[in-house]
Design a protein around this motif. Structure first.
Motif, PDB file in Angstrom:
ATOM      1  N   MET A   1      19.027  57.203  -7.386  1.00 16.96           N
ATOM      2  CA  MET A   1      17.679  56.670  -7.259  1.00 16.96           C
ATOM      3  C   MET A   1      17.146  57.005  -5.873  1.00 16.96           C
ATOM      4  N   LEU A   2      15.894  57.345  -5.820  1.00 17.75           N
ATOM      5  CA  LEU A   2      15.239  57.615  -4.539  1.00 17.75           C
ATOM      6  C   LEU A   2      15.160  56.333  -3.731  1.00 17.75           C
ATOM      7  N   LYS A   3      14.988  56.472  -2.419  1.00 19.62           N
ATOM      8  CA  LYS A   3      14.819  55.308  -1.542  1.00 19.62           C
ATOM      9  C   LYS A   3      13.532  55.474  -0.746  1.00 19.62           C
ATOM     10  N   LEU A   4      12.765  54.402  -0.686  1.00 18.64           N
ATOM     11  CA  LEU A   4      11.552  54.363   0.128  1.00 18.64           C
ATOM     12  C   LEU A   4      11.870  53.674   1.444  1.00 18.64           C
ATOM     13  N   PRO A   5      11.095  53.958   2.489  1.00 20.14           N
ATOM     14  CA  PRO A   5      11.308  53.264   3.768  1.00 20.14           C
ATOM     15  C   PRO A   5      11.145  51.746   3.594  1.00 20.14           C
ATOM     16  N   GLU A   6      11.991  50.972   4.279  1.00 16.42           N
ATOM     17  CA  GLU A   6      11.949  49.521   4.136  1.00 16.42           C
ATOM     18  C   GLU A   6      10.657  48.930   4.684  1.00 16.42           C
ATOM     19  N   LYS A   7      10.391  47.701   4.269  1.00 11.60           N
ATOM     20  CA  LYS A   7       9.211  46.970   4.730  1.00 11.60           C
ATOM     21  C   LYS A   7       9.553  45.495   4.865  1.00 11.60           C
ATOM     22  N   ALA A   8       8.752  44.785   5.631  1.00 12.30           N
ATOM     23  CA  ALA A   8       8.879  43.335   5.770  1.00 12.30           C
ATOM     24  C   ALA A   8       8.041  42.655   4.683  1.00 12.30           C
ATOM     25  N   PRO A   9       8.395  41.421   4.285  1.00 11.41           N
ATOM     26  CA  PRO A   9       7.647  40.739   3.237  1.00 11.41           C
ATOM     27  C   PRO A   9       6.146  40.617   3.511  1.00 11.41           C
ATOM     28  N   ALA A  10       5.756  40.422   4.774  1.00 10.99           N
ATOM     29  CA  ALA A  10       4.338  40.224   5.106  1.00 10.99           C
ATOM     30  C   ALA A  10       3.545  41.527   5.196  1.00 10.99           C
ATOM     31  N   GLU A  11       4.230  42.656   5.198  1.00 13.54           N
ATOM     32  CA  GLU A  11       3.530  43.933   5.353  1.00 13.54           C
ATOM     33  C   GLU A  11       2.936  44.427   4.029  1.00 13.54           C
ATOM     34  N   LYS A  12       1.824  45.125   4.148  1.00 18.94           N
ATOM     35  CA  LYS A  12       1.208  45.853   3.041  1.00 18.94           C
ATOM     36  C   LYS A  12       1.119  47.297   3.520  1.00 18.94           C
ATOM     37  N   LEU A  13       1.914  48.181   2.893  1.00 15.08           N
ATOM     38  CA  LEU A  13       2.041  49.552   3.384  1.00 15.08           C
ATOM     39  C   LEU A  13       1.822  50.564   2.268  1.00 15.08           C
ATOM     40  N   ASP A  14       1.389  51.761   2.669  1.00 17.99           N
ATOM     41  CA  ASP A  14       1.213  52.847   1.704  1.00 17.99           C
ATOM     42  C   ASP A  14       2.487  53.679   1.616  1.00 17.99           C
ATOM     43  N   TYR A  15       2.766  54.140   0.411  1.00 13.77           N
ATOM     44  CA  TYR A  15       3.939  54.967   0.120  1.00 13.77           C
ATOM     45  C   TYR A  15       3.506  56.131  -0.754  1.00 13.77           C
ATOM     46  N   GLU A  16       4.339  57.153  -0.783  1.00 12.74           N
ATOM     47  CA  GLU A  16       4.049  58.326  -1.597  1.00 12.74           C
ATOM     48  C   GLU A  16       5.263  58.704  -2.434  1.00 12.74           C
ATOM     49  N   MET A  17       4.993  59.260  -3.614  1.00 14.82           N
ATOM     50  CA  MET A  17       6.043  59.838  -4.442  1.00 14.82           C
ATOM     51  C   MET A  17       5.564  61.240  -4.822  1.00 14.82           C
ATOM     52  N   ASP A  18       6.403  62.226  -4.534  1.00 20.56           N
ATOM     53  CA  ASP A  18       6.043  63.638  -4.693  1.00 20.56           C
ATOM     54  C   ASP A  18       6.589  64.181  -6.014  1.00 20.56           C
ATOM     55  N   PHE A  19       5.692  64.656  -6.869  1.00 18.71           N
ATOM     56  CA  PHE A  19       6.056  65.266  -8.143  1.00 18.71           C
ATOM     57  C   PHE A  19       5.823  66.774  -8.138  1.00 18.71           C
ATOM     58  N   SER A  20       5.460  67.340  -7.011  1.00 20.74           N
ATOM     59  CA  SER A  20       5.101  68.759  -6.966  1.00 20.74           C
ATOM     60  C   SER A  20       6.255  69.664  -7.399  1.00 20.74           C
ATOM     61  N   ASP A  21       7.498  69.207  -7.213  1.00 25.22           N
ATOM     62  CA  ASP A  21       8.645  70.035  -7.591  1.00 25.22           C
ATOM     63  C   ASP A  21       8.770  70.242  -9.100  1.00 25.22           C
ATOM     64  N   VAL A  22       8.213  69.344  -9.902  1.00 27.58           N
ATOM     65  CA  VAL A  22       8.286  69.491 -11.359  1.00 27.58           C
ATOM     66  C   VAL A  22       6.981  69.983 -11.983  1.00 27.58           C
ATOM     67  N   LEU A  23       5.909  69.999 -11.210  1.00 29.01           N
ATOM     68  CA  LEU A  23       4.612  70.363 -11.773  1.00 29.01           C
ATOM     69  C   LEU A  23       4.397  71.865 -11.921  1.00 29.01           C
ATOM     70  N   GLY A  24       4.892  72.644 -10.998  1.00 30.45           N
ATOM     71  CA  GLY A  24       4.577  74.079 -11.037  1.00 30.45           C
ATOM     72  C   GLY A  24       3.072  74.271 -10.957  1.00 30.45           C
ATOM     73  N   THR A  25       2.486  74.923 -11.965  1.00 31.36           N
ATOM     74  CA  THR A  25       1.035  75.124 -11.989  1.00 31.36           C
ATOM     75  C   THR A  25       0.323  74.011 -12.751  1.00 31.36           C
ATOM     76  N   ASP A  26       1.070  73.087 -13.339  1.00 31.69           N
ATOM     77  CA  ASP A  26       0.510  71.953 -14.065  1.00 31.69           C
ATOM     78  C   ASP A  26      -0.103  70.969 -13.062  1.00 31.69           C
ATOM     79  N   THR A  27      -0.929  70.054 -13.537  1.00 26.01           N
ATOM     80  CA  THR A  27      -1.570  69.067 -12.660  1.00 26.01           C
ATOM     81  C   THR A  27      -1.470  67.671 -13.268  1.00 26.01           C
ATOM     82  N   ILE A  28      -1.562  66.663 -12.413  1.00 26.24           N
ATOM     83  CA  ILE A  28      -1.586  65.276 -12.863  1.00 26.24           C
ATOM     84  C   ILE A  28      -2.978  64.967 -13.408  1.00 26.24           C
TER      85      ILE A  28
END
Length: 92
Positions: A1-28
Protein backbone atom coordinates in the motif's frame (compact mmCIF):
# COMPACT_ATOMS: atom_id res chain seq x y z
CA UNK A 1 0.00 0.00 0.00
CA UNK A 2 1.19 3.50 -0.77
CA UNK A 3 1.94 5.87 2.11
CA UNK A 4 1.03 9.55 2.29
CA UNK A 5 2.93 12.07 4.42
CA UNK A 6 1.63 12.13 8.00
CA UNK A 7 -0.60 14.87 9.38
CA UNK A 8 -1.85 16.10 12.75
CA UNK A 9 -5.56 15.74 13.63
CA UNK A 10 -6.14 19.53 13.50
CA UNK A 11 -4.50 19.98 10.10
CA UNK A 12 -6.32 20.22 6.77
CA UNK A 13 -3.80 19.44 4.02
CA UNK A 14 -3.74 18.76 0.29
CA UNK A 15 -2.44 15.46 -1.07
CA UNK A 16 -1.91 14.02 -4.51
CA UNK A 17 -2.17 10.57 -6.07
CA UNK A 18 -0.44 10.08 -9.42
CA UNK A 19 -2.05 7.81 -12.03
CA UNK A 20 0.07 8.96 -14.97
CA UNK A 21 2.02 5.68 -14.96
CA UNK A 22 -1.10 3.70 -15.95
CA UNK A 23 -2.77 6.26 -18.22
CA UNK A 24 -0.39 6.40 -21.16
CA UNK A 25 -2.30 8.50 -23.72
CA UNK A 26 -5.62 7.93 -21.91
CA UNK A 27 -7.11 10.68 -19.72
CA UNK A 28 -9.17 10.91 -16.54
CA UNK A 29 -12.82 11.78 -17.14
CA UNK A 30 -15.28 13.20 -14.64
CA UNK A 31 -14.40 13.75 -11.01
CA UNK A 32 -12.37 11.04 -9.27
CA UNK A 33 -13.87 9.44 -6.17
CA UNK A 34 -11.90 9.75 -2.93
CA UNK A 35 -13.00 7.91 0.21
CA UNK A 36 -11.42 7.85 3.63
CA UNK A 37 -11.43 5.44 6.57
CA UNK A 38 -10.23 6.92 9.85
CA UNK A 39 -9.76 10.31 8.18
CA UNK A 40 -12.06 12.88 6.57
CA UNK A 41 -11.95 13.73 2.86
CA UNK A 42 -12.75 17.46 2.78
CA UNK A 43 -15.40 18.65 0.34
CA UNK A 44 -13.74 22.04 -0.10
CA UNK A 45 -11.61 22.70 -1.98
CA UNK A 46 -13.13 20.15 -4.37
CA UNK A 47 -11.31 17.08 -5.67
CA UNK A 48 -9.49 17.93 -8.88
CA UNK A 49 -7.19 16.34 -11.45
CA UNK A 50 -4.67 17.45 -14.08
CA UNK A 51 -2.14 15.50 -16.14
CA UNK A 52 -3.03 12.22 -14.42
CA UNK A 53 -2.60 13.57 -10.89
CA UNK A 54 -5.58 13.67 -8.52
CA UNK A 55 -5.52 16.35 -5.80
CA UNK A 56 -7.66 16.05 -2.66
CA UNK A 57 -7.75 17.51 0.86
CA UNK A 58 -7.74 15.56 4.14
CA UNK A 59 -8.62 16.60 7.68
CA UNK A 60 -9.27 15.05 11.07
CA UNK A 61 -8.30 11.60 12.23
CA UNK A 62 -7.44 10.32 15.70
CA UNK A 63 -3.92 10.97 16.97
CA UNK A 64 -1.73 7.88 16.79
CA UNK A 65 -4.00 6.07 14.33
CA UNK A 66 -3.66 5.15 10.69
CA UNK A 67 -6.14 6.38 8.12
CA UNK A 68 -6.69 4.94 4.67
CA UNK A 69 -7.56 6.87 1.52
CA UNK A 70 -8.86 5.20 -1.63
CA UNK A 71 -8.87 7.08 -4.96
CA UNK A 72 -10.81 5.75 -7.94
CA UNK A 73 -10.62 7.18 -11.45
CA UNK A 74 -12.41 6.44 -14.71
CA UNK A 75 -10.71 7.08 -18.03
CA UNK A 76 -11.90 8.23 -21.43
CA UNK A 77 -11.29 4.66 -22.70
CA UNK A 78 -13.61 3.25 -20.02
CA UNK A 79 -10.94 1.88 -17.70
CA UNK A 80 -11.29 2.13 -13.91
CA UNK A 81 -8.24 2.34 -11.68
CA UNK A 82 -8.16 2.33 -7.89
CA UNK A 83 -5.29 3.04 -5.50
CA UNK A 84 -5.21 3.06 -1.73
CA UNK A 85 -2.76 4.80 0.59
CA UNK A 86 -2.17 4.80 4.33
CA UNK A 87 -1.64 7.97 6.34
CA UNK A 88 -0.39 8.23 9.92
CA UNK A 89 -2.22 10.72 12.12
CA UNK A 90 0.42 12.12 14.46
CA UNK A 91 1.18 15.02 16.80
CA UNK A 92 2.45 18.28 15.32
Amino acid sequence: MLKLPEKAPAEKLDYEMDFSDVLGTDTITGTPTVTGAGITVASTPPISHADGIVTFWLSGGAEGSDGTVTVTITTAAGRTFERAAAILINKI
